[in-house]
Each structure stands twice: as structure tokens, then as C-alpha cells.
Design an enzyme around this catalytic site. Structure first.
Site, short mmCIF file in Angstrom:
data_model
loop_
_atom_site.label_atom_id
_atom_site.label_comp_id
_atom_site.label_asym_id
_atom_site.label_seq_id
_atom_site.Cartn_x
_atom_site.Cartn_y
_atom_site.Cartn_z
N ARG A 145 1.25 -0.97 0.06
CA ARG A 145 -0.15 0.19 -0.02
C ARG A 145 0.63 1.31 0.07
NH1 ARG A 145 -5.34 2.34 -1.07
NH2 ARG A 145 -5.77 3.28 0.13
N THR A 160 -10.03 0.98 -9.95
CA THR A 160 -9.07 -0.02 -9.26
C THR A 160 -8.73 -1.37 -9.90
OG1 THR A 160 -9.26 0.37 -7.53
CG2 THR A 160 -8.63 -1.34 -7.43
N THR A 205 -3.84 -1.02 -6.91
CA THR A 205 -4.88 0.87 -7.63
C THR A 205 -3.73 1.95 -7.97
OG1 THR A 205 -6.86 1.96 -7.15
CG2 THR A 205 -5.83 1.14 -5.04
N ASP A 236 -7.51 8.38 0.91
CA ASP A 236 -8.53 7.03 1.33
C ASP A 236 -7.94 7.21 2.56
OD1 ASP A 236 -9.93 5.40 -0.93
OD2 ASP A 236 -7.51 4.17 -1.06
N SER A 242 -7.68 1.53 3.30
CA SER A 242 -8.43 0.42 2.35
C SER A 242 -9.41 0.01 2.09
CB SER A 242 -6.98 -0.47 1.30
OG SER A 242 -7.82 -0.67 0.31
N SER A 243 -10.00 -0.72 1.03
CA SER A 243 -11.88 -1.33 1.11
C SER A 243 -10.72 -2.44 0.31
CB SER A 243 -12.38 -0.41 0.72
OG SER A 243 -13.14 0.72 1.04
N GLY A 273 -13.46 -0.74 -7.03
CA GLY A 273 -14.66 -0.65 -6.91
C GLY A 273 -14.51 0.33 -5.42
N GLY A 274 -14.28 0.84 -5.08
CA GLY A 274 -13.56 1.13 -3.99
C GLY A 274 -14.59 0.79 -3.02
O1 DON Z 1 -7.80 1.52 -1.59
C1 DON Z 1 -8.98 1.73 -1.60
O2 DON Z 1 -9.89 1.58 -1.36
C2 DON Z 1 -9.52 3.04 -3.00
N1 DON Z 1 -8.58 3.55 -3.26
C3 DON Z 1 -10.02 1.51 -3.80
C4 DON Z 1 -10.04 2.37 -5.62
C5 DON Z 1 -11.29 1.13 -6.27
O3 DON Z 1 -11.17 0.38 -6.43
C6 DON Z 1 -11.24 2.33 -7.40
N2 DON Z 1 -11.91 0.89 -7.92
N3 DON Z 1 -12.94 0.74 -8.71
#
Ligand code: DON
Length: 563
Positions: free
Chosen positions: A99, A372, A390, A414, A443-444, A464-465
Site C-alpha cells: 500500500r 482499481t 490501484t 483514502d 483501504s477497502s 470498486g472503492g
Molecule cells: O484502497 C481503496 O479502498 C481504494 N483506493 C480503492 C479504489 C478503487 O477500488 C477504485 N475502483 N474502482
């Protein structure tokens, strides 16, 4: 108003929507021995070629990762970070955290103005938004522990792909054309991503090829030191950013103990902090364990209600408790203890929604577009890796390092810039996820491996955040409770709830109107916008006869390649 704009922006990122709520049973690629499923065919092919040459899943991971940095610039990266969960053929498991980190001179209030308000876009666009990247350190960490083929052979296909170019897809053309204005605004020169893209246009990236060659020739130092570091730090400084040579030199990836827990007959292994995925997944699955899920109809009112209520409580905990374990004390065991979970679900009622305001506090803004990427690999020796990586939102900060051709992340968003103020995913945070020098942002991401009766069963994950966790959750349930195939599972319409904002996001066309009416009558607010898709899952299922079925998400250009 801002909320509306963000919701609108979010809904337009995704191109393909589900046109029907009945998903016919598609069967994914079946392979006998080994498979790579990723966001781009070029990357899946490159990874699978390495396996064919006798490389293992880790060799393929490295090759796929660098190939995605070339073929999938929206999220594949060397200027970002991510997480890997693995399971070796002897059953040993582990996890790698690569990360991004906050720069050494970062501080808690760096995105606030004099009045203490969050400065719009500062944590998302341009050089201020960039965290110290971890992907290259991650690749070398993996290589040193598990790699088997010469490193040069693993990175060379990506170098060739960058130099010779590849034909972009229709979706990529649309995405690049949409991002062009932002690249223009952020950079001091015309980046190669600003062009009139069409389906089939050739994207050649010579500067990126040269950067990858420096990584090939000098190892990790080819990125964190020398010419690449110089180009990186100088350009970031020119744009007003704060990442220094020392930041780059000090970056290290960290091996971590993954989160492991049981769900009925399944053993689930997923990422630990600074990724919240494993903890939230454990909380949600434990919350619903007392219910006989397989007897509740898939995607019915009751199903959506139960998962929503469990997710609501878990995301409320996420916002309050979770942050980088190296900086804050997080009670992981207590948060995932069955008694605690049962007590959290005590006030759940089938008769009405529990408003999020009664679960905890917070303010709601909205979401923005995001990207991501996840890839899943099983090799011919039975080793499995699950990697999510990501730049954060699409093309990250939009900073393209001049002379080095790679895009920098905007992962700093984040962090919680200010307690209670949502980030681009509408997620709120607290002190646990406040910015501090060299801290990793929460992070997710949820790269996950599932075993059944001690044997490898499934490798999965998704972008997908904030919706990553709920997408992984629903795919685990599709397999464990509804006996679906892998592609069939990936194809199912998905929904999402994250405590705040207090809405259920639903993929359009995926849910019948009766279900929606019933949910509304129970007090749920639904958000179903044209073209909204939730997650882009790339997964592999081990079938009872030992062969592999790929699930490559048709919401993107994703592809499975195997043999
Ligand atoms: O780490 C995280 O949770 C976010 N930066 C992830 C970003 C993400 O999944 C964007 N995608 N669609």
C-alpha cells in the site's frame, strides 16, 4: 448539490449495465491446470505464458502486474500500490501489503484551509494527492520470497507491450477521451494520454518502456532511486507536491498475517489492515451466519435487507475503528468476535430498516468515479494468488511523470482528511485513519482466497472503492449458498450499503420492481442510476473435478486465459 454532482459523476464511469434481472447461466473459461483472470486480455495472456513456461503463480503475478501497468493505465500501475493474499499448494497462507504511504512531511491537516474546511480536489487531483507508491517494492518482495524464473523474463513482456503498443478497446477509448481534460489541467506538458482515441488505436508508451527497463536492469532501485526517482521527485516538486527522494528510498512492502475465519464449511483468508476488507468481510459473514441464507431467495427483499443491515453495522465500525495497524491500535479480535457481532445485530428487525443515524453518526456527501484492478491466478502447481492494486480513482492523480511515462496515484484521499467528512467514495473516517507521516491510508481492498474442507476453492477480488467488500461478499455467498458457477456468480447484479450515505446502491435493471417496492416500504432508500455497476470481479473457482472455471467480469474488458 455537491452530492448530486458526485452521484451523477459516479454513475457515468461505468459503461455497461445489466439489462435484465434474470442472469442466464454463463459458463466461464474452463482450464485443466492453470489460469489468470485480469482486467485486460494482454495481461492475462502474459501471465498465462509465464505459467506455461514453467513459472509459478508468483512469477505470473509479477508479469501480470507490470503488463497491467501498460495495458490498463486507468488502474494498473507502477505508481500506485495494493495487496496480495496467497495460498501455497501446501496450504500455507500469507499476505503482502504494498500500500502507498503518506510522505514524511505529510500532516493531519494538509488538506484543510485556514478555516479548517477540506480544500476541494486537493487530495484527489494533482501532485498533492500522491502517496508514496508501493507496487514496484511489492513485486520485488514477492520475487525474493517466491519467484522462480529470472526476473528479466517476467518484466520483458510488459516492456515490449509498452514499446510496440497495443490496440485499445472501445471502453478504454471512451475512458481516455473522458480523462483528457484532467490530464491537460494537471500536467505541465502534453501527456501521451491526450489524443483522439478510437477503438483500435495503438497506444505506445516509450517512456514507460524505458522506466520498466530501468526496473529490469537495476531492480527496485530502478524505480526508487536513480533516474526514475529523479524524474519522479522533480516533476512532483514542479507541480507543488511533497514526495522526496527520502520518501522513495524508505518505502518498504510489508508481509502481514492475513485475516482468516470460518464461514460454515468455508475457510476464508483475506487482507488485513491497512485494508479493511478482511475485517469487514468477517464481520458481515459472521453477522449473517445465524440465518439460513440458502433458503432466502437470491437477491430477494429479505436477502438484500439482511446483507444491508450487516454491512451498515460493519461500515460504521470501519469508519470509527480502522486505520493503519502500525500507527493505531485496532481491536481486530474484538471486532470480529461472534458475541460482539451478535450483539451488533441485536436490534436488526425484518420489519423495518435500522436508520444509519441510529447505528452511529456522520455526514453524507457522495461518490465519484473510481477505478482499481484485481487479478486472480492459480498455477499448475496449485499455488494461488489474489491481488488487488490501484491508483485509487481512474488514472489516479492524473499526474504523468514527465520523462518516465507512468501515472501517479491519488491514494491520499483514502485517509480521512477531516473526521466525518466523506472521501470520494462517501466513506467517512475518524482519528484512526487521520493522516500522519509515513502512515498507510485505510483501504477497502479485499483480495480473498476461499478454501473448503482444507482445499483451495476460490480466488477472488474486485475494484470498486467502498463497494469492493460487498461485491466480494456477494460472490462468496453466490458460491457457498447458491451453488453458482464462477461466471454465473460474477454476472449477477449486485447491491451495496455502506452505513453512510444511508442508501442501497443497486445495479440498474438487476432487481425486480416488487423487491424494490418492498424495500422502500420497509424504510430503505434505493439508489439505482443508469449504467451504475458495482465492482468488476475477476475470480477463479476450483470445480469438484479439479478443473478451474474463470469468472471474468463482463462489466469491463476482463479476460480469463488458462490451459
Ligand atoms: O484502497 C481503496 O479502498 C481504494 N483506493 C480503492 C479504489 C478503487 O477500488 C477504485 N475502483 N474502482
Amino acid at each position: 448539490m455537491k452530492q448530486l454532482i458526485l452521484l451523477f459523476a459516479f454513475s457515468f464511469l461505468f459503461i455497461k449495465c445489466n439489462s435484465s434481472n434474470i442472469k442466464e447461466k454463463n459458463i466461464g473459461l474452463i482450464a485443466q491446470k492453470a489460469m489468470v483472470v485480469s482486467a485486460k486480455i494482454e495481461a492475462s495472456q502474459i501471465g498465462a505464458e509465464i505459467l506455461k513456461k514453467g513459472g509459478n503463480a508468483y512469477d505470473a503475478m509479477i508479469a501480470t502486474h507490470f503488463a497491467l501497468a501498460v495495458a490498463y493505465p486507468v488502474a494498473g500501475n507502477i505508481g500506485g500500490g495494493g495487496f496480495m493474499v496467497y495460498r501455497n499448494n501446501d496450504g500455507t497462507k500469507g499476505a503482502l501489503d504494498f500500500r502507498e504511504k503518506a510522505p514524511i512531511t505529510a500532516h493531519k491537516d494538509m488538506y484543510l484551509d485556514g478555516a479548517g474546511n477540506v480544500i476541494k480536489n486537493k487530495s484527489t487531483v494533482g501532485a498533492h494527492a500522491v502517496g508514496v507508491p508501493g507496487s514496484v517494492a511489492g513485486a520485488f518482495e514477492v520475487y525474493e520470497k517466491f519467484g522462480s524464473l529470472p526476473f528479466k523474463e517476467l518484466i520483458q513482456p510488459a516492456i515490449d507491450l509498452a514499446r510496440n503498443g497495443f490496440k485499445i478497446t472501445k471502453k478504454q477509448a471512451a475512458s481516455l477521451n473522458k480523462a483528457a481534460a484532467k490530464f491537460k489541467k494537471v500536467n505541465t506538458y502534453k501527456t501521451l494520454f491526450e489524443a483522439e482515441w478510437k477503438e483500435g488505436s495503438l497506444l505506445k508508451q516509450e517512456e514507460l518502456a524505458q522506466t520498466l527497463e530501468r526496473i529490469r536492469d537495476f531492480g527496485s532501485a530502478g524505480f526508487y532511486e536513480g533516474k526514475t526517482a529523479e524524474l519522479f521527485v522533480n516533476y512532483v516538486a514542479q507541480l507543488g507536491g511533497i514526495i522526496s527522494r527520502e520518501d522513495l528510498q524508505k518505502y518498504t512492502a510489508i508481509w502481514r498475517k492475513p485475516i482468516t475465519f470460518k464461514y460454515k464449511d468455508y475457510q476464508i483468508t483475506s487482507m488485513t489492515l491497512p485494508a479493511s476488507g478482511g475485517i469487514c468481510l468477517a464481520q458481515i459473514l459472521k453477522s449473517i451466519t445465524p440465518y439460513n441464507i440458502s433458503e432466502i431467495k437470491h437477491n430477494s427483499t429479505k436477502y438484500i435487507q439482511l446483507l444491508t443491515e450487516a454491512s451498515r453495522r460493519s461500515y460504521a465500525d470501519r469508519a470509527h475503528f480502522l486505520g493503519d495497524i502500525d500507527f493505531v491500535n485496532v481491536p481486530i479480535d474484538s471486532l470480529t468476535a461472534t458475541d460482539y457481532i451478535n450483539q451488533r445485530m441485536d436490534n436488526f428487525s425484518w420489519d423495518k430498516a435500522t436508520p444509519s443515524s441510529e447505528v452511529s453518526h456522520g455526514k453524507v456527501l457522495g461518490y465519484e468515479s473510481d477505478e482499481t484492478t484485481h487479478y486472480s491466478i492459480i498455477d499448475q502447481f496449485g499455488n494461488a494468488v489474489s491481488v488487488t492494486t490501484t491508483l485509487n480513482t481512474g488514472y489516479g492523480s492524473k499526474v504523468v511523470v514527465k520523462g518516465a511515462g507512468f501515472i501517479l496515484n491519488n491514494e491520499m484521499d483514502d485517509f480521512s482528511s477531516k473526521p466525518g467528512v466523506p472521501n470520494v467514495y462517501g466513506l467517512v473516517g475518524s482519528k484512526a485513519n487521520a493522516i500522519a507521516p509515513e502512515k498507510r491510508m485505510l483501504s477497502s481492498m479485499t483480495p480473498t482466497i476461499v478454501e473448503k474442507n482444507g482445499k483451495l476453492k476460490m480466488v477472488l477480488g474486485t475494484p470498486g472503492g467502498s463497494t469492493i467488500i460487498t461485491s466480494v461478499l456477494q460472490n462468496i455467498l453466490n458460491i457457498a449458498e447458491y451453488d453458482m458457477g464462477m461466471q454465473e456468480s460474477v454476472d449477477q447484479p449486485r447491491f451495496h450499503h455502506q452505513w453512510l450515505p444511508d442508501v442501497i446502491r443497486m445495479e440498474p435493471g438487476g432487481f425486480n420492481s416488487e423487491t424494490k417496492t418492498e424495500l422502500k416500504a420497509l424504510g430503505y432508500t434505493l439508489y439505482e442510476k443508469k449504467a451504475l455497476v458495482i465492482g468488476k470481479v475477476d475470480a477463479i473457482l476450483v470445480l469438484p473435478n479439479g478443473s478451474l472455471e474463470g469468472g471474468a467480469d463482463a462489466r469491463g474488458d476482463d479476460a480469463a486465459v488458462g490451459f
